[in-house]
Design an enzyme around this catalytic site. Structure first.
Site, PDB file in Angstrom:
ATOM      1  N   ASP A 170       0.896  -1.268   0.037  1.00 11.13           N
ATOM      2  CA  ASP A 170       0.029   0.048   0.106  1.00 11.13           C
ATOM      3  C   ASP A 170       0.943   1.330   0.149  1.00 11.13           C
ATOM      4  OD1 ASP A 170       1.083   0.036   2.404  1.00 11.13           O
ATOM      5  OD2 ASP A 170      -0.680  -0.736   3.560  1.00 11.13           O
ATOM      6  N   GLU A 225       0.003  -9.056  -1.349  1.00 17.24           N
ATOM      7  CA  GLU A 225      -0.644  -8.501   0.205  1.00 17.24           C
ATOM      8  C   GLU A 225      -1.880  -7.505  -0.135  1.00 17.24           C
ATOM      9  OE1 GLU A 225       0.662  -5.438   3.355  1.00 17.24           O
ATOM     10  OE2 GLU A 225       1.892  -7.122   4.025  1.00 17.24           O
ATOM     11  N   GLU A 236      -2.242   5.087   2.660  1.00 21.69           N
ATOM     12  CA  GLU A 236      -2.182   3.795   2.222  1.00 21.69           C
ATOM     13  C   GLU A 236      -3.405   3.128   2.160  1.00 21.69           C
ATOM     14  OE1 GLU A 236      -0.604   5.169   4.979  1.00 21.69           O
ATOM     15  OE2 GLU A 236       1.576   4.800   4.485  1.00 21.69           O
ATOM     16  N   HIS A 247       6.133   5.559  12.708  1.00 21.18           N
ATOM     17  CA  HIS A 247       6.640   6.312  11.725  1.00 21.18           C
ATOM     18  C   HIS A 247       5.634   6.664  10.948  1.00 21.18           C
ATOM     19  CE1 HIS A 247       6.056   2.453   9.389  1.00 21.18           C
ATOM     20  NE2 HIS A 247       5.779   3.123   8.415  1.00 21.18           N
ATOM     21  N   ARG A 280       2.588   8.338   8.714  1.00 24.37           N
ATOM     22  CA  ARG A 280       2.286   9.946   8.342  1.00 24.37           C
ATOM     23  C   ARG A 280       1.065  10.462   9.226  1.00 24.37           C
ATOM     24  NH1 ARG A 280       4.619  12.408   3.302  1.00 24.37           N
ATOM     25  NH2 ARG A 280       6.223  10.910   2.687  1.00 24.37           N
ATOM     26  N   HIS A 313      13.286   5.326  12.548  1.00 22.23           N
ATOM     27  CA  HIS A 313      13.242   5.437  10.889  1.00 22.23           C
ATOM     28  C   HIS A 313      13.955   6.739  10.570  1.00 22.23           C
ATOM     29  CE1 HIS A 313      11.006   6.025   7.374  1.00 22.23           C
ATOM     30  NE2 HIS A 313      10.185   4.906   7.733  1.00 22.23           N
TER      31      HIS A 313
HETATM   32  C1  UD1 Z   1       6.779   5.067   3.666  1.00 20.69           C
HETATM   33  C2  UD1 Z   1       5.321   4.357   3.349  1.00 20.69           C
HETATM   34  C3  UD1 Z   1       4.519   3.963   4.374  1.00 20.69           C
HETATM   35  C4  UD1 Z   1       5.400   2.580   4.841  1.00 20.69           C
HETATM   36  C5  UD1 Z   1       6.734   3.353   5.234  1.00 20.69           C
HETATM   37  C6  UD1 Z   1       7.807   2.154   5.840  1.00 20.69           C
HETATM   38  C7  UD1 Z   1       4.104   6.071   1.412  1.00 20.69           C
HETATM   39  C8  UD1 Z   1       3.531   7.307   1.206  1.00 20.69           C
HETATM   40  N1  UD1 Z   1       4.537   5.814   2.855  1.00 20.69           N
HETATM   41  O1  UD1 Z   1       6.813   5.922   4.640  1.00 20.69           O
HETATM   42  O2  UD1 Z   1       3.445   3.288   3.814  1.00 20.69           O
HETATM   43  O3  UD1 Z   1       4.730   2.117   5.983  1.00 20.69           O
HETATM   44  O4  UD1 Z   1       7.386   3.930   4.232  1.00 20.69           O
HETATM   45  O5  UD1 Z   1       8.841   2.485   6.487  1.00 20.69           O
HETATM   46  O6  UD1 Z   1       4.454   5.249   0.649  1.00 20.69           O
HETATM   47  N2  UD1 Z   1      14.225   8.471   4.484  1.00 20.69           N
HETATM   48  C9  UD1 Z   1      15.865   8.419   4.363  1.00 20.69           C
HETATM   49  N3  UD1 Z   1      16.148   6.978   3.972  1.00 20.69           N
HETATM   50  C10 UD1 Z   1      15.571   6.000   3.911  1.00 20.69           C
HETATM   51  C11 UD1 Z   1      14.154   6.004   3.970  1.00 20.69           C
HETATM   52  C12 UD1 Z   1      13.604   7.182   4.394  1.00 20.69           C
HETATM   53  O7  UD1 Z   1      16.381   9.246   4.519  1.00 20.69           O
HETATM   54  O8  UD1 Z   1      16.103   4.859   3.736  1.00 20.69           O
HETATM   55  C13 UD1 Z   1      13.424   9.818   4.824  1.00 20.69           C
HETATM   56  C14 UD1 Z   1      13.701  10.638   3.611  1.00 20.69           C
HETATM   57  O9  UD1 Z   1      13.789  11.755   4.025  1.00 20.69           O
HETATM   58  C15 UD1 Z   1      12.421  10.538   3.042  1.00 20.69           C
HETATM   59  C16 UD1 Z   1      11.593  10.506   4.468  1.00 20.69           C
HETATM   60  O10 UD1 Z   1      12.214   9.518   5.096  1.00 20.69           O
HETATM   61  O11 UD1 Z   1      11.925  11.777   2.332  1.00 20.69           O
HETATM   62  C17 UD1 Z   1      10.241   9.696   4.172  1.00 20.69           C
HETATM   63  O12 UD1 Z   1       9.921   8.599   3.632  1.00 20.69           O
HETATM   64  P1  UD1 Z   1       8.627   8.126   2.601  1.00 20.69           P
HETATM   65  O13 UD1 Z   1       8.807   6.900   2.095  1.00 20.69           O
HETATM   66  O14 UD1 Z   1       8.031   9.279   1.860  1.00 20.69           O
HETATM   67  O15 UD1 Z   1       7.577   7.942   3.869  1.00 20.69           O
HETATM   68  P2  UD1 Z   1       7.592   7.127   4.848  1.00 20.69           P
HETATM   69  O16 UD1 Z   1       7.190   7.742   6.140  1.00 20.69           O
HETATM   70  O17 UD1 Z   1       8.995   6.211   5.171  1.00 20.69           O
HETATM   71  N1  UDP Z   2      12.237  -3.164  10.431  1.00 17.03           N
HETATM   72  C1  UDP Z   2      13.527  -3.369  10.262  1.00 17.03           C
HETATM   73  N2  UDP Z   2      14.648  -2.746  10.906  1.00 17.03           N
HETATM   74  C2  UDP Z   2      14.015  -1.705  11.732  1.00 17.03           C
HETATM   75  C3  UDP Z   2      12.692  -1.389  11.908  1.00 17.03           C
HETATM   76  C4  UDP Z   2      11.644  -2.312  11.335  1.00 17.03           C
HETATM   77  O1  UDP Z   2      14.028  -4.396   9.703  1.00 17.03           O
HETATM   78  O2  UDP Z   2      14.750  -0.877  12.625  1.00 17.03           O
HETATM   79  C5  UDP Z   2      11.401  -4.283   9.940  1.00 17.03           C
HETATM   80  C6  UDP Z   2      10.450  -4.901  10.590  1.00 17.03           C
HETATM   81  O3  UDP Z   2      10.754  -6.135  11.259  1.00 17.03           O
HETATM   82  C7  UDP Z   2       9.390  -5.119   9.424  1.00 17.03           C
HETATM   83  C8  UDP Z   2       9.331  -3.957   8.810  1.00 17.03           C
HETATM   84  O4  UDP Z   2      10.747  -3.339   9.029  1.00 17.03           O
HETATM   85  O5  UDP Z   2       9.625  -6.498   8.829  1.00 17.03           O
HETATM   86  C9  UDP Z   2       8.415  -2.876   8.682  1.00 17.03           C
HETATM   87  O6  UDP Z   2       8.570  -1.840   8.276  1.00 17.03           O
HETATM   88  P1  UDP Z   2       8.101  -0.403   8.476  1.00 17.03           P
HETATM   89  O7  UDP Z   2       7.771  -0.486  10.064  1.00 17.03           O
HETATM   90  O8  UDP Z   2       9.031   0.645   8.023  1.00 17.03           O
HETATM   91  O9  UDP Z   2       6.889  -0.389   7.850  1.00 17.03           O
HETATM   92  P2  UDP Z   2       5.375  -0.861   7.766  1.00 17.03           P
HETATM   93  O10 UDP Z   2       5.391  -2.575   7.998  1.00 17.03           O
HETATM   94  O11 UDP Z   2       4.509  -0.021   8.532  1.00 17.03           O
HETATM   95  O12 UDP Z   2       4.647  -0.497   6.488  1.00 17.03           O
END
Ligand code: UD1
Ligand code: UDP
Length: 380
Positions: free
Chosen positions: A96, A118, A132, A208, A210, A241
């Protein structure tokens, strides 16, 4: 050869798709291609390394504090080129995220079949989880094959009028857990080897989402702080995160609190093994709500709703909400009342038996005439 291209971009999608990329690669009639959007950069690369998966195409779209529009538009433009180069017969998307929706939409624009892994999770609140819930609904409308983790997920899709090519497969996250969790695991993060798992109660936290940005995240973090300050018997481990919004909140409300360890995101194998050893999980993550029950760990969900009701029904997950007092009350009950804790701490596997990838690959082979038998549905 049938060319099946898996598209993903964030950490959780990668954890749940890498085992499938490998399963597809093991099938003689399938060429398994992998395209990453890199909506997450470091957190994606870490997962690719743990599972030993090398993408065939990398859109490399991530920017700091990216907006939803920027993710979606960059994915769409990048996918044009990926599809033209790799020429897939089918595209698989997962879950999602914005990558999921953009990947499915791009496949549709190119008239390539879409399989949704999923599929069928719903809250029926379009703003929670945001964005999502809408990403899932839109992706279901585009998908040609729906791989539902549970029977309930399939029922959701049937209610919406999706009646063809629905498969109940279990969740691929359980396949992933089977490869990462080991009883004699040694952490490469040395501090995790030294945590007093037997003498103290280790609370594992992630947060984490939004829709929790702002006041809900503040309430959650103040609750965690209050619990840590008033309970000497705990150690609270929070791999934060990489989102700057989340890191600023954790720094502001939690840093410096006694017994609170704010650490960088962990590689998936370290995270899964830490979960296997902890006492309790507090999280707003989707993936953790599936993993912790399989490992026999109670979960308090830091959200108002969940699209994963199966473990709530099984008694191992409870909704704690996003109000400080409510979270503190529920966490303290599980710290003080051993019978309340024991009632939640039993391993349940409503989300899979570790064979989801095999069922998905079988279903794809069946749809494309590479196999005569339709795979049997997963039964919890
Ligand atoms: C995204 C997904 C969310 C999922 C989550 C898992 C969307 C809208 N949201 O949210 O569904 O649960 O990932 O973690 O698709 N960033 C880094 N390095 C990384 C990852 C993230 O610097 O490796 C920072 C960046 O500044 C980025 C921000 O995190 O702009 C947010 O990342 P983004 O993918 O937009 O949203 P998440 O909150 O991570
Ligand atoms: N996870 C990880 N390292 C971390 C935190 C989470 O590998 O420091 C793993 C966790 O075990 C799970 C997945 O990341 O498999 C969940 O991802 P996240 O919470 O970012 O996203 P969501 O599941 O809410 O979409």
């Amino acid at each position: 050869m049938l060319r099946v291209m898996s598209v993903f971009g964030t950490r959780p999608e990668a954890i749940k798709m890498c085992p499938l990329v490998k399963e597809l690669a093991s099938r003689p009639g399938i060429e398994s291609l992998c395209c990453v959007t890199a909506q997450h950069r470091q957190m994606l690369d870490s997962v690719l390394e743990v599972f030993g998966v090398q993408p065939d195409y990398d859109l490399d779209i991530m920017t700091p504090r990216q907006t939803l529009s920027s993710i979606t538009s960059k994915c769409l433009l990048g996918m044009d080129e990926a599809i033209e180069r790799l020429k897939p017969d089918m595209i698989l998307v997962h879950g999602d995220t914005s990558t999921t929706f953009a990947g499915a939409l791009s496949a549709f624009y190119h008239q390539v079949a879409v399989g949704h892994v999923e599929a069928g999770l719903r809250t029926y609140d379009k703003f929670s989880p945001f964005p999502e819930e809408m990403n899932r609904v839109l992706t279901s409308n585009i998908a040609d094959m729906h791989f539902c983790p549970t029977m309930g997920n399939r029922e959701n899709l049937i209610k919406e009028g999706h009646v063809r090519d629905l498969f109940i497969t279990g969740n691929t996250v359980i396949d992933a857990l089977k490869t990462t969790v080991q009883p004699d695991y040694r952490f490469s993060t040395e501090a995790l080897n030294k945590l007093p798992y037997a003498e103290k109660k280790v609370l594992l936290v992630t947060c984490h989402r939004r829709e929790n940005y702002g006041e809900p995240m503040k309430q959650i973090m103040l609750a965690l702080r209050q619990v840590a300050e008033s309970h000497e018997e705990i150690e609270l481990v929070y791999p934060v995160h990489l989102s700057p919004v989340v890191r600023e909140a954790a720094d502001r409300y939690l840093r410096g609190a006694p017994r609170v360890h704010l650490i960088d995101p962990l590689p998936a194998d370290e995270m899964h093994n830490l979960m296997a050893r902890c006492y309790l999980v507090l999280t707003d993550s989707g993936g953790l709500q599936e993993e912790a029950p399989a490992l026999g760990k109670p979960v308090l969900v830091l959200r108002r709703e969940t699209e994963r009701p199966e473990a709530v029904a099984a008694g191992t997950v409870k909704l704690a909400g996003v109000v400080q007092d409510d979270i503190v009350t529920m966490a303290e009950r599980l710290l003080r009342d051993q019978s309340a804790y024991e009632a939640m701490a039993h391993a349940v596997n409503p989300y899979g038996d570790g064979n989801a990838c095999r069922r998905i690959a079988d279903a794809i082979e069946w749809r494309y005439g590479l196999r005569t038998e339709k795979p049997e549905d997963y039964q919890a």
